[in-house]
Structure formats: C-alpha cells, structure tokens
Design a protein around this motif. Structure first.
Motif, mmCIF file in Angstrom:
data_model
loop_
_atom_site.group_PDB
_atom_site.id
_atom_site.type_symbol
_atom_site.label_atom_id
_atom_site.label_comp_id
_atom_site.label_asym_id
_atom_site.label_seq_id
_atom_site.Cartn_x
_atom_site.Cartn_y
_atom_site.Cartn_z
ATOM 1 N N TRP A 26 -14.309 33.266 -14.285
ATOM 2 C CA TRP A 26 -15.094 33.743 -15.763
ATOM 3 C C TRP A 26 -14.517 34.217 -16.744
ATOM 4 N N GLU B 271 -12.575 31.735 -18.472
ATOM 5 C CA GLU B 271 -13.380 30.809 -19.411
ATOM 6 C C GLU B 271 -13.543 31.681 -20.850
ATOM 7 N N SER C 231 -22.562 34.309 -17.504
ATOM 8 C CA SER C 231 -22.228 32.887 -17.008
ATOM 9 C C SER C 231 -23.495 32.376 -16.474
#
Length: 85
Positions: free
Chosen positions: A30, A33, A44
């Motif tokens: 994450w 990302e 998320s």
C-alpha cells in the motif's frame, strides 16, 4: 513502532498487537501504491485498514539560501499522532 503502540495501548487497557509478516507485506504494498500518487493521504479501505503519517523536510532560509532538513521523526511521535486522531 510495535513497542510504542503496545505501550500506549496498555495505558488505555486494550490488548497488545502482534507482528504479522503478511500484514507487513500488505502495508509495504500500500505504501508503494500511494507513493505513485505523490503520497496522497488516503486509506486503502481494505480488510485491516492502516494508520497513515506524513512528514516532509523542514525548510529554513538563511541569507537568501534555502536548506531542507529531514525531520527527526520518532516512533513515539507517530503513535502519539495516531492516538490523538
């Protein structure tokens, strides 16, 4: 980080957290990302959620020169910000 979380959790009477390699891999994925989006502060909305903390370099200007200095971020600071939220 885990130790700081557990120290704070003990003060409010909630159970300790335990390290999870699988969760650490998910958190790293994450982080990769959100880095792609300029580190936008967004969750998320996954099964576990996450605690997000953002800091940047401190800029100082002296005699028309700008200097960027990384902040000295401690685990206690991050966990304290989480607790305040």
């Amino acid at each position: 980080m885990l130790e700081e979380h557990n120290t704070l959790r003990a003060t409010v009477g909630v159970s300790e957290l335990r390290w999870s390699d699988a969760l650490a891999r998910q958190a790293a994925a994450w982080a990769d990302e959100i880095r792609k989006t300029g580190c936008a502060m967004k969750h998320s909305h996954g099964k576990f959620g996450e605690n997000l903390y953002w800091a940047s370099a401190q800029k100082t200007v002296t005699r028309n020169k700008t200097k960027s200095t990384p902040q000295d971020i401690k685990e206690k600071t991050v966990v304290g910000a989480w607790a305040e939220e």
